[in-house]
Design a protein around this motif. Structure first.
Motif, PDB file in Angstrom:
ATOM      1  N   VAL A 176      -2.489  67.509 101.377  1.00 41.08           N
ATOM      2  CA  VAL A 176      -3.483  68.581 101.430  1.00 41.08           C
ATOM      3  C   VAL A 176      -3.155  69.537 102.571  1.00 41.08           C
ATOM      4  N   SER A 177      -3.195  70.826 102.273  1.00 44.96           N
ATOM      5  CA  SER A 177      -3.014  71.861 103.301  1.00 44.96           C
ATOM      6  C   SER A 177      -4.340  72.572 103.518  1.00 44.96           C
ATOM      7  N   ALA A 178      -4.651  72.863 104.771  1.00 46.32           N
ATOM      8  CA  ALA A 178      -5.876  73.582 105.112  1.00 46.32           C
ATOM      9  C   ALA A 178      -5.531  75.041 105.396  1.00 46.32           C
ATOM     10  N   PHE A 179      -6.319  75.942 104.815  1.00 42.96           N
ATOM     11  CA  PHE A 179      -6.114  77.377 105.001  1.00 42.96           C
ATOM     12  C   PHE A 179      -7.411  77.996 105.490  1.00 42.96           C
ATOM     13  N   ARG A 180      -7.357  78.583 106.679  1.00 44.51           N
ATOM     14  CA  ARG A 180      -8.544  79.224 107.237  1.00 44.51           C
ATOM     15  C   ARG A 180      -8.744  80.574 106.570  1.00 44.51           C
ATOM     16  N   LYS A 181      -9.971  80.824 106.131  1.00 39.71           N
ATOM     17  CA  LYS A 181     -10.328  82.103 105.508  1.00 39.71           C
ATOM     18  C   LYS A 181     -11.032  82.947 106.575  1.00 39.71           C
ATOM     19  N   THR A 182     -10.420  84.081 106.915  1.00 37.14           N
ATOM     20  CA  THR A 182     -10.972  84.881 108.013  1.00 37.14           C
ATOM     21  C   THR A 182     -11.302  86.308 107.605  1.00 37.14           C
ATOM     22  N   THR A 183     -11.330  86.574 106.322  1.00 37.09           N
ATOM     23  CA  THR A 183     -11.612  87.937 105.886  1.00 37.09           C
ATOM     24  C   THR A 183     -12.920  88.004 105.111  1.00 37.09           C
ATOM     25  N   THR A 184     -13.558  89.142 105.194  1.00 40.57           N
ATOM     26  CA  THR A 184     -14.787  89.374 104.465  1.00 40.57           C
ATOM     27  C   THR A 184     -14.487  89.293 102.974  1.00 40.57           C
ATOM     28  N   PRO A 185     -15.325  88.784 102.133  1.00 42.55           N
ATOM     29  CA  PRO A 185     -16.759  88.560 102.339  1.00 42.55           C
ATOM     30  C   PRO A 185     -17.141  87.170 102.819  1.00 42.55           C
ATOM     31  N   VAL A 186     -16.181  86.244 102.959  1.00 42.22           N
ATOM     32  CA  VAL A 186     -16.544  84.906 103.421  1.00 42.22           C
ATOM     33  C   VAL A 186     -15.574  84.425 104.488  1.00 42.22           C
ATOM     34  N   TYR A 187     -16.085  83.560 105.340  1.00 42.68           N
ATOM     35  CA  TYR A 187     -15.274  82.914 106.362  1.00 42.68           C
ATOM     36  C   TYR A 187     -15.374  81.417 106.123  1.00 42.68           C
ATOM     37  N   GLY A 188     -14.306  80.698 106.387  1.00 41.59           N
ATOM     38  CA  GLY A 188     -14.364  79.266 106.204  1.00 41.59           C
ATOM     39  C   GLY A 188     -12.990  78.661 106.092  1.00 41.59           C
ATOM     40  N   CYS A 189     -12.903  77.591 105.290  1.00 41.39           N
ATOM     41  CA  CYS A 189     -11.647  76.865 105.129  1.00 41.39           C
ATOM     42  C   CYS A 189     -11.510  76.407 103.686  1.00 41.39           C
ATOM     43  N   SER A 190     -10.277  76.463 103.191  1.00 38.01           N
ATOM     44  CA  SER A 190      -9.939  75.895 101.885  1.00 38.01           C
ATOM     45  C   SER A 190      -8.923  74.797 102.111  1.00 38.01           C
ATOM     46  N   TRP A 191      -9.203  73.647 101.530  1.00 37.29           N
ATOM     47  CA  TRP A 191      -8.276  72.529 101.549  1.00 37.29           C
ATOM     48  C   TRP A 191      -7.676  72.472 100.152  1.00 37.29           C
ATOM     49  N   ALA A 192      -6.363  72.563 100.045  1.00 38.66           N
ATOM     50  CA  ALA A 192      -5.733  72.672  98.730  1.00 38.66           C
ATOM     51  C   ALA A 192      -4.539  71.732  98.610  1.00 38.66           C
ATOM     52  N   THR A 193      -4.262  71.345  97.358  1.00 41.93           N
ATOM     53  CA  THR A 193      -3.078  70.538  97.057  1.00 41.93           C
ATOM     54  C   THR A 193      -2.128  71.381  96.226  1.00 41.93           C
ATOM     55  N   PRO A 194      -0.855  71.016  96.207  1.00 43.36           N
ATOM     56  CA  PRO A 194       0.104  71.755  95.383  1.00 43.36           C
ATOM     57  C   PRO A 194      -0.237  71.692  93.890  1.00 43.36           C
ATOM     58  N   LEU A 195      -0.997  70.668  93.488  1.00 40.00           N
ATOM     59  CA  LEU A 195      -1.330  70.512  92.074  1.00 40.00           C
ATOM     60  C   LEU A 195      -2.555  71.320  91.649  1.00 40.00           C
ATOM     61  N   GLY A 196      -3.202  71.997  92.587  1.00 40.33           N
ATOM     62  CA  GLY A 196      -4.269  72.905  92.208  1.00 40.33           C
ATOM     63  C   GLY A 196      -5.679  72.543  92.595  1.00 40.33           C
ATOM     64  N   THR A 197      -5.889  71.415  93.268  1.00 35.48           N
ATOM     65  CA  THR A 197      -7.221  71.110  93.769  1.00 35.48           C
ATOM     66  C   THR A 197      -7.535  72.069  94.910  1.00 35.48           C
ATOM     67  N   ASN A 198      -8.716  72.646  94.900  1.00 31.05           N
ATOM     68  CA  ASN A 198      -9.107  73.557  95.968  1.00 31.05           C
ATOM     69  C   ASN A 198     -10.552  73.257  96.339  1.00 31.05           C
ATOM     70  N   ALA A 199     -10.759  72.756  97.545  1.00 27.13           N
ATOM     71  CA  ALA A 199     -12.098  72.497  98.066  1.00 27.13           C
ATOM     72  C   ALA A 199     -12.341  73.488  99.189  1.00 27.13           C
ATOM     73  N   THR A 200     -13.468  74.171  99.141  1.00 26.57           N
ATOM     74  CA  THR A 200     -13.736  75.240 100.101  1.00 26.57           C
ATOM     75  C   THR A 200     -15.109  75.081 100.738  1.00 26.57           C
ATOM     76  N   ALA A 201     -15.165  75.280 102.039  1.00 30.41           N
ATOM     77  CA  ALA A 201     -16.416  75.399 102.783  1.00 30.41           C
ATOM     78  C   ALA A 201     -16.416  76.807 103.352  1.00 30.41           C
ATOM     79  N   SER A 202     -17.450  77.581 103.037  1.00 31.72           N
ATOM     80  CA  SER A 202     -17.445  78.976 103.483  1.00 31.72           C
ATOM     81  C   SER A 202     -18.810  79.414 103.973  1.00 31.72           C
ATOM     82  N   LYS A 203     -18.770  80.461 104.798  1.00 31.54           N
ATOM     83  CA  LYS A 203     -19.971  81.093 105.337  1.00 31.54           C
ATOM     84  C   LYS A 203     -19.956  82.532 104.875  1.00 31.54           C
ATOM     85  N   PRO A 204     -20.847  82.905 103.965  1.00 31.93           N
ATOM     86  CA  PRO A 204     -20.860  84.293 103.512  1.00 31.93           C
ATOM     87  C   PRO A 204     -21.168  85.245 104.675  1.00 31.93           C
ATOM     88  N   ALA A 205     -20.379  86.308 104.779  1.00 33.11           N
ATOM     89  CA  ALA A 205     -20.570  87.291 105.839  1.00 33.11           C
ATOM     90  C   ALA A 205     -21.443  88.457 105.382  1.00 33.11           C
TER      91      ALA A 205
END
Length: 156
Positions: A50-79
């Motif tokens: 699993v790779s973690a990717f920080r989301k720092t652009t509008t409209p949401v901030y947070g993190c996505s945890w993703a696998t090469p096979l396509g699983t994407n789990a995201t925790a975000s804070k709407p801006a």
């Protein structure tokens, strides 16, 4: 009973949070809010995939945890609006207040009010989740991810 009532009681205020969370840690480093064991339990096992990717652009901030096979789990804070459950309940995306399934997929999201002015949104998406315990119950996985992140925020 009317919508929003429980047992004939008055409707609950959506934005009322008895114990607001300090979301400073979420703002500073959202990807640190799931431990390796929690990533394994919610996103994929082994967590090293699993790779973690920080989301720092509008409209949401947070993190996505993703696998090469396509699983994407995201925790975000709407801006931007909707930033609260009240705003969300009045928006076109109001079905996401509890859970939202998109079309024929099993993708799922949940929004949780964490302060009087802010909610956090959690979601799991992907086409094939072979190493994910929640592959057949993404809403269960989303609830578990929300529980882990909010629990970690409470401990900080």
């Amino acid at each position: 009973m009317h919508p929003g009532e429980i047992c004939g009681c008055a409707p609950l205020p959506l934005d009322q949070v008895d114990k607001p969370l300090d979301i400073t840690k979420f703002d500073a480093d959202p990807c640190s809010l799931l431990t390796k064991d929690q990533v394994a339990a919610v996103v994929a096992d082994p967590p090293s995939d699993v790779s973690a990717f920080r989301k720092t652009t509008t409209p949401v901030y947070g993190c996505s945890w993703a696998t090469p096979l396509g699983t994407n789990a995201t925790a975000s804070k709407p801006a931007k609006s909707p930033r609260t459950l009240t705003e969300l309940s009045e928006s076109a995306a109001r079905k996401a207040v509890v859970y939202q399934r998109r079309g024929s997929t099993d993708d799922c999201s949940v929004s949780v009010q964490v302060t009087g002015q802010q909610m956090l949104t959690f979601q799991i998406t992907g086409t094939d989740l072979p190493h994910n315990y929640w592959a057949n119950d993404r809403c269960g996985g989303v609830a578990k991810m929300a529980e882990a992140v909010i629990g970690n925020l409470r401990r900080n």
